[in-house]
Write a protein that holds these residues in place. Sequence first.
Motif, PDB file in Angstrom:
ATOM      1  N   ARG A   3     -15.264  -5.667  -4.759  1.00  8.12           N
ATOM      2  CA  ARG A   3     -15.242  -4.205  -4.622  1.00  8.12           C
ATOM      3  C   ARG A   3     -14.860  -3.733  -3.227  1.00  8.12           C
ATOM      4  NH1 ARG A   3     -20.659  -1.813  -6.371  1.00  8.12           N
ATOM      5  NH2 ARG A   3     -21.367  -3.537  -5.082  1.00  8.12           N
ATOM      6  N   ARG A   4     -15.214  -4.497  -2.212  1.00  9.64           N
ATOM      7  CA  ARG A   4     -14.891  -4.085  -0.841  1.00  9.64           C
ATOM      8  C   ARG A   4     -13.594  -4.687  -0.326  1.00  9.64           C
ATOM      9  NH1 ARG A   4     -19.751  -5.339   2.874  1.00  9.64           N
ATOM     10  NH2 ARG A   4     -19.269  -7.375   2.028  1.00  9.64           N
ATOM     11  N   GLY A   5     -13.109  -5.720  -0.993  1.00 11.60           N
ATOM     12  CA  GLY A   5     -11.933  -6.431  -0.505  1.00 11.60           C
ATOM     13  C   GLY A   5     -10.639  -5.654  -0.688  1.00 11.60           C
ATOM     14  N   ARG A   6      -9.764  -5.777   0.290  1.00 11.72           N
ATOM     15  CA  ARG A   6      -8.438  -5.175   0.237  1.00 11.72           C
ATOM     16  C   ARG A   6      -7.425  -6.270   0.537  1.00 11.72           C
ATOM     17  NH1 ARG A   6      -7.798  -0.203  -1.563  1.00 11.72           N
ATOM     18  NH2 ARG A   6      -6.284   0.359  -0.006  1.00 11.72           N
ATOM     19  N   LEU A  17      -2.657  -5.421  14.256  1.00 12.60           N
ATOM     20  CA  LEU A  17      -2.211  -5.735  12.910  1.00 12.60           C
ATOM     21  C   LEU A  17      -2.455  -4.553  11.979  1.00 12.60           C
ATOM     22  CD1 LEU A  17      -1.026  -7.795  10.929  1.00 12.60           C
ATOM     23  CD2 LEU A  17      -3.360  -8.627  10.552  1.00 12.60           C
ATOM     24  N   SER A  18      -3.593  -3.908  12.103  1.00 11.40           N
ATOM     25  CA  SER A  18      -3.896  -2.757  11.248  1.00 11.40           C
ATOM     26  C   SER A  18      -2.885  -1.635  11.461  1.00 11.40           C
ATOM     27  CB  SER A  18      -5.313  -2.241  11.520  1.00 11.40           C
ATOM     28  OG  SER A  18      -6.258  -3.193  11.131  1.00 11.40           O
ATOM     29  N   ARG A  19      -2.564  -1.349  12.709  1.00 13.73           N
ATOM     30  CA  ARG A  19      -1.576  -0.301  13.005  1.00 13.73           C
ATOM     31  C   ARG A  19      -0.188  -0.702  12.503  1.00 13.73           C
ATOM     32  NH1 ARG A  19      -4.625  -0.322  17.747  1.00 13.73           N
ATOM     33  NH2 ARG A  19      -3.048  -1.523  18.844  1.00 13.73           N
ATOM     34  N   LEU A  20       0.144  -1.965  12.663  1.00 16.05           N
ATOM     35  CA  LEU A  20       1.437  -2.449  12.205  1.00 16.05           C
ATOM     36  C   LEU A  20       1.535  -2.345  10.683  1.00 16.05           C
ATOM     37  CD1 LEU A  20       3.334  -5.406  13.626  1.00 16.05           C
ATOM     38  CD2 LEU A  20       3.085  -5.225  11.179  1.00 16.05           C
ATOM     39  N   VAL A  21       0.480  -2.727   9.968  1.00 12.66           N
ATOM     40  CA  VAL A  21       0.472  -2.618   8.503  1.00 12.66           C
ATOM     41  C   VAL A  21       0.556  -1.155   8.098  1.00 12.66           C
ATOM     42  CG1 VAL A  21      -0.903  -3.008   6.407  1.00 12.66           C
ATOM     43  CG2 VAL A  21      -0.633  -4.846   8.087  1.00 12.66           C
ATOM     44  N   ASP A  22      -0.085  -0.266   8.838  1.00 16.81           N
ATOM     45  CA  ASP A  22       0.038   1.174   8.565  1.00 16.81           C
ATOM     46  C   ASP A  22       1.508   1.599   8.609  1.00 16.81           C
ATOM     47  OD1 ASP A  22      -2.718   1.542   8.331  1.00 16.81           O
ATOM     48  OD2 ASP A  22      -2.956   2.315  10.385  1.00 16.81           O
ATOM     49  N   ARG A  23       2.229   1.147   9.644  1.00 21.94           N
ATOM     50  CA  ARG A  23       3.648   1.514   9.778  1.00 21.94           C
ATOM     51  C   ARG A  23       4.479   0.933   8.637  1.00 21.94           C
ATOM     52  NH1 ARG A  23       2.607   0.074  15.209  1.00 21.94           N
ATOM     53  NH2 ARG A  23       3.880  -1.810  15.013  1.00 21.94           N
ATOM     54  N   LEU A  24       4.217  -0.329   8.287  1.00 21.79           N
ATOM     55  CA  LEU A  24       4.968  -0.959   7.194  1.00 21.79           C
ATOM     56  C   LEU A  24       4.664  -0.289   5.860  1.00 21.79           C
ATOM     57  CD1 LEU A  24       4.603  -4.726   8.196  1.00 21.79           C
ATOM     58  CD2 LEU A  24       6.662  -3.311   8.364  1.00 21.79           C
ATOM     59  N   GLU A  25       3.425   0.143   5.690  1.00 26.61           N
ATOM     60  CA  GLU A  25       3.062   0.839   4.455  1.00 26.61           C
ATOM     61  C   GLU A  25       3.748   2.203   4.396  1.00 26.61           C
ATOM     62  OE1 GLU A  25      -0.909   1.305   1.770  1.00 26.61           O
ATOM     63  OE2 GLU A  25      -1.157   1.710   3.917  1.00 26.61           O
ATOM     64  N   ALA A  26       3.776   2.920   5.500  1.00 26.38           N
ATOM     65  CA  ALA A  26       4.449   4.221   5.550  1.00 26.38           C
ATOM     66  C   ALA A  26       5.942   4.082   5.260  1.00 26.38           C
ATOM     67  CB  ALA A  26       4.232   4.882   6.915  1.00 26.38           C
ATOM     68  N   ALA A  27       6.518   2.948   5.638  1.00 28.69           N
ATOM     69  CA  ALA A  27       7.944   2.687   5.389  1.00 28.69           C
ATOM     70  C   ALA A  27       8.191   2.161   3.974  1.00 28.69           C
ATOM     71  CB  ALA A  27       8.476   1.692   6.413  1.00 28.69           C
ATOM     72  N   GLY A  28       7.132   1.948   3.202  1.00 27.34           N
ATOM     73  CA  GLY A  28       7.289   1.463   1.835  1.00 27.34           C
ATOM     74  C   GLY A  28       7.549  -0.034   1.725  1.00 27.34           C
ATOM     75  N   LEU A  29       7.258  -0.786   2.787  1.00 28.72           N
ATOM     76  CA  LEU A  29       7.539  -2.225   2.789  1.00 28.72           C
ATOM     77  C   LEU A  29       6.351  -3.069   2.332  1.00 28.72           C
ATOM     78  CD1 LEU A  29       9.604  -2.345   6.100  1.00 28.72           C
ATOM     79  CD2 LEU A  29      10.442  -2.187   3.749  1.00 28.72           C
ATOM     80  N   THR A  79       2.081  -2.575   0.534  1.00 30.42           N
ATOM     81  CA  THR A  79       1.034  -1.700   0.009  1.00 30.42           C
ATOM     82  C   THR A  79      -0.304  -2.370   0.266  1.00 30.42           C
ATOM     83  OG1 THR A  79       1.099  -2.704  -2.192  1.00 30.42           O
ATOM     84  CG2 THR A  79       2.488  -0.759  -1.831  1.00 30.42           C
ATOM     85  N   ARG A  80      -1.338  -1.570   0.281  1.00 29.28           N
ATOM     86  CA  ARG A  80      -2.708  -2.093   0.328  1.00 29.28           C
ATOM     87  C   ARG A  80      -3.330  -1.815  -1.030  1.00 29.28           C
ATOM     88  NH1 ARG A  80      -3.192   0.566   5.781  1.00 29.28           N
ATOM     89  NH2 ARG A  80      -3.191  -1.109   7.298  1.00 29.28           N
ATOM     90  N   ALA A  81      -4.046  -2.794  -1.531  1.00 32.81           N
ATOM     91  CA  ALA A  81      -4.651  -2.649  -2.842  1.00 32.81           C
ATOM     92  C   ALA A  81      -5.986  -3.373  -2.875  1.00 32.81           C
ATOM     93  CB  ALA A  81      -3.720  -3.223  -3.909  1.00 32.81           C
TER      94      ALA A  81
END
Length: 172
Positions: free
Chosen positions: A105-108, A83-95, A97-99
Motif C-alpha cells: 500500500r505504501r510502495g511506489r 533522484l526525486s527531483r530528476l524523476v519529477d522532471r522525467l515524469e513531467a516530460a512523459g518519460l 510514471t510513478r505507480a
Amino acid sequence: MVDDGVADDRTAQPRADVRLAAEAWESLFRAQVALMRRFQADDVWGELSIQEYDVLFTLARAPEGTLRPRDLGEGSLLTQPSLSRLVDRLEAAGLVTRAPVAGDRRGRAVRLTDAGRAAQREIGRRHVRSIDHLVGGALDADELTTLRRLCDKLRAAQPHLVDPVAAPGRAG
C-alpha cells in the motif's frame, strides 16, 4: 601480521600491496572522470542530461522497465533528493510514471513509458557510438575483454552493494 603476498586458502590469489591497489584505483578513477567529462560534452543527449539518460537506461534494463526508487538510486550515482527531483522532471516530460506497487500500500515504483523507452534507445544509439570512439578507439578487443572482466570482478567483490538490475525480484 605481515603481508607476505600470499592470500589465504579461500581466495588462492596473491594479495597486491597497498600502494599498488591505491595506484590502480587512482588510475581507474581518473580514467572514469576523464571519460565522463568527454561523454557529458558530447552532443548526443538531446533535451536530456546525462543523469536523466542514466535513469532511463537503468529502467530500460530492469524487469518490465520498473524499479522502486531505492533500487533506482542504487543503480545510479545520484543522491535520493536529486533522484526525486530528476524523476519529477522525467515524469513531467512523459518519460516515466510513478505507480503503486501491487501488494504494498505504501510502495511506489518508477516505470519507463513508451516515450521514455524510445528516447533511451535513440540517445543510447548515439552514446554507444561515442563509447566506441572513446573507449573502443583506445583499447583493442582483448583489452576491452580484460577491462570488462576486471571491472565485473571489482563490482562483484562488493557484496553489500546490490545491483538492482541483476537482483531478481527487486522490481515492484
